[in-house]
Write an enzyme that holds these catalytic residues in place. Structure first.
Site, PDB file in Angstrom:
ATOM      1  N   HIS A   1       6.746  -8.446   0.346  1.00  0.00           N
ATOM      2  CA  HIS A   1       6.242  -8.820   1.306  1.00  0.00           C
ATOM      3  C   HIS A   1       5.128 -10.067   0.629  1.00  0.00           C
ATOM      4  O   HIS A   1       4.608  -9.286  -0.300  1.00  0.00           O
ATOM      5  CB  HIS A   1       5.571  -8.019   2.185  1.00  0.00           C
ATOM      6  CG  HIS A   1       4.881  -8.670   3.338  1.00  0.00           C
ATOM      7  ND1 HIS A   1       3.736  -9.263   3.523  1.00  0.00           N
ATOM      8  CD2 HIS A   1       5.260  -8.687   4.815  1.00  0.00           C
ATOM      9  CE1 HIS A   1       3.257  -9.739   4.413  1.00  0.00           C
ATOM     10  NE2 HIS A   1       4.351  -9.451   5.534  1.00  0.00           N
TER      11      HIS A   1
ATOM     12  N   ASP B   1       4.249   0.119  -1.376  1.00  0.00           N
ATOM     13  CA  ASP B   1       3.649  -0.389  -0.210  1.00  0.00           C
ATOM     14  C   ASP B   1       4.731   0.373   0.933  1.00  0.00           C
ATOM     15  O   ASP B   1       5.936   0.195   0.791  1.00  0.00           O
ATOM     16  CB  ASP B   1       4.038  -1.856  -0.170  1.00  0.00           C
ATOM     17  CG  ASP B   1       4.044  -2.553   1.284  1.00  0.00           C
ATOM     18  OD1 ASP B   1       3.792  -1.843   2.345  1.00  0.00           O
ATOM     19  OD2 ASP B   1       4.150  -3.723   1.453  1.00  0.00           O
TER      20      ASP B   1
ATOM     21  N   GLN C   1       6.774  -0.273   5.654  1.00  0.00           N
ATOM     22  CA  GLN C   1       7.976  -0.340   6.446  1.00  0.00           C
ATOM     23  C   GLN C   1       8.538   1.132   6.537  1.00  0.00           C
ATOM     24  O   GLN C   1       9.489   1.273   7.240  1.00  0.00           O
ATOM     25  CB  GLN C   1       9.012  -1.443   6.093  1.00  0.00           C
ATOM     26  CG  GLN C   1       8.410  -2.738   6.249  1.00  0.00           C
ATOM     27  CD  GLN C   1       8.334  -3.131   7.540  1.00  0.00           C
ATOM     28  OE1 GLN C   1       9.140  -2.731   8.544  1.00  0.00           O
ATOM     29  NE2 GLN C   1       7.469  -4.034   8.128  1.00  0.00           N
TER      30      GLN C   1
ATOM     31  N   LYS D   1       2.428  -0.277  12.575  1.00  0.00           N
ATOM     32  CA  LYS D   1       3.862  -0.192  12.420  1.00  0.00           C
ATOM     33  C   LYS D   1       4.372   1.170  12.757  1.00  0.00           C
ATOM     34  O   LYS D   1       5.464   1.479  12.773  1.00  0.00           O
ATOM     35  CB  LYS D   1       4.236  -0.195  10.899  1.00  0.00           C
ATOM     36  CG  LYS D   1       3.694  -1.496  10.056  1.00  0.00           C
ATOM     37  CD  LYS D   1       4.365  -2.615  10.313  1.00  0.00           C
ATOM     38  CE  LYS D   1       3.964  -3.755   9.449  1.00  0.00           C
ATOM     39  NZ  LYS D   1       4.626  -4.985   9.711  1.00  0.00           N
TER      40      LYS D   1
ATOM     41  N   CYS E   1       7.647 -13.438   5.883  1.00  0.00           N
ATOM     42  CA  CYS E   1       6.569 -13.260   4.713  1.00  0.00           C
ATOM     43  C   CYS E   1       7.356 -12.325   3.301  1.00  0.00           C
ATOM     44  O   CYS E   1       6.808 -11.889   2.805  1.00  0.00           O
ATOM     45  CB  CYS E   1       5.479 -12.251   5.032  1.00  0.00           C
ATOM     46  SG  CYS E   1       4.540 -12.965   6.464  1.00  0.00           S
TER      47      CYS E   1
END
Length: 410
Positions: free
Chosen positions: A127, A204, A207, A230, A368
């Site tokens: 991202h 990260d 997700q 999320k 993104c």
């Protein structure tokens, strides 16, 4: 709506989400944009209402009852996150406004530790939030940014990753799960290899968090980030996990109230963890609701969520591939319930616009993650991202509506 093979009662779960009863353009909402933002159950909404109705107050500094109640609930949420991710100490959990804030905090904190000749590694499927802060860090320090490439299946080329690692590598960044493709990356291998050359690793997890639980101690990861919105929580709240030794070495990201020990005009000394990185009045209600969202998901069970979403992914993949001219991007064997696709000869934006008119919410564009789209030489994709509250019937509606949109646009 029958019970899933995984044992989840989808009808009962859907009743927890009031927004799913809404109609869009006269049709029942089919919400398939969960990779952008998940929906919020009544159990979390009630916590938000309760906070503002009963004990809205600033935290940590007040001696009155409301402040003490708010402080207890806010710090209780920190402990929930610590236990969920198996951090060693509660103060290794830093509340932020989201994953972007968390990554920028770390990037800023590493400025004193880098110099010209140092190298940073980032994966090709990140991202923008896990690309731009590191580019800015390189501009400030003279370090260089190198890219771990991906293949046509949407998987990282691990042989190249290992060849890029060397004694100059200081930081490695990778998403746990690709937001654009759904690929689950081999982060255990990445962390272990990076540590072998003395590099720190930031993962990260934005997700990944809705689909699986990351054990930060078992992973031995240095930094792990997620966003509350999320995982069925509110927007504007997130978490940075950092190993205590790194958080102690890094300078504060912002100055202000709460992050100080003593302030004089001659010198300021900083507070200990986690307050050193939490300047100003935080998103108190957001933090409390973040904890409630984690409670909600754990109440359902991540094993059951993963099993059901795998069912949905397989069913949706099979149904979508029955549409003539439809191509799926991201075909890794190890992926979460995200399907990015295009239909030959039709711009993704046009399909997304028509789907909205039929009550189906999907995401279109480069998500993104423009380097991924450049790799495939496409302007973007239509992305349908599924959550545990979606149903097979909604997959059928998606397929039917895509077929109608294709007929209208052909």
């Amino acid at each position: 709506m029958a019970e899933a093979k995984s044992g989840l009662n989808i009808t009962a779960i859907r009743d927890d989400f009031p927004i799913l009863k809404r109609e869009i353009h006269g049709r029942p909402l089919v919400y398939l944009d969960n990779a952008a933002t998940s929906q919020t159950p009544t159990q979390v909404i009630d916590v938000i209402v309760d906070y503002y109705s009963r004990y809205n107050a600033n935290i940590h500094r007040g001696v009155h009852t409301l402040s003490q109640e708010a402080t207890e609930a806010y710090e209780g949420a920190r402990i929930k996150l610590q236990e969920h991710f198996n951090a060693r100490k509660p103060y290794e959990i830093i509340f932020t406004s989201g994953t972007t804030h968390s990554i920028n905090l770390v990037a800023n904190g590493f400025v004193p530790f880098l110099e010209q000749g140092d190298e940073l590694l980032v994966s090709a499927m990140e991202h923008h939030s896990n690309i731009v802060p590191w580019q800015m860090l390189c501009e400030k320090t003279g370090a260089s940014l190198k890219v771990i490439p991906m293949n046509a299946d949407g998987e990282l080329v691990m042989e190249t990753f290992h060849s890029l690692l060397n004694e100059n590598t200081k930081l490695v960044f990778c998403n746990h799960v690709s937001n654009a493709l759904g690929t689950v990356n081999p982060i255990e291998e990445i962390i272990h290899a990076a540590h072998a050359v003395g590099a720190a690793v930031l993962i990260d997890g934005a997700q990944a968090a809705p689909h699986m639980v990351a054990d930060v101690q078992a992973l031995d990861v240095d930094f792990y980030t997620i966003s509350g919105h999320k995982v069925c929580g509110p927007t504007g709240i997130g978490m940075l996990y950092g190993k205590e030794e790194w958080l102690n070495k890094m300078p504060p990201y912002q100055g202000g109230g709460e992050m100080i020990s003593e302030v004089t005009f001659e010198k300021t000394t900083y507070a200990g963890l986690p307050h050193k990185f939490e300047a100003g009045t935080p998103n108190i209600c957001g933090g409390i609701a973040f904890g409630a969202a984690i409670d909600y998901l754990n109440g359902i069970g991540f094993d059951a969520i993963a099993a059901y979403e795998k069912e949905l992914l397989e069913y949706a993949t099979e149904r979508l591939l029955s549409i003539e001219g439809l191509k799926i991007y991201g075909t890794s064997k190890n992926k979460t319930s995200v399907i990015s696709f295009n239909v030959k000869g039709i711009h993704p934006y046009d399909i997304g616009t028509l789907l909205d008119k039929m009550g189906v919410a999907v995401r279109t564009g480069h998500h993104c993650a423009q380097p991924i789209m450049d790799f495939y030489q496409i302007p973007g994709t239509v992305r349908a991202s599924f959550s545990f509250y979606n149903s097979r019937e909604e997959v059928d509606i998606l397929v039917e509506c895509i077929q109608r949109a294709v007929q209208m646009l052909s």
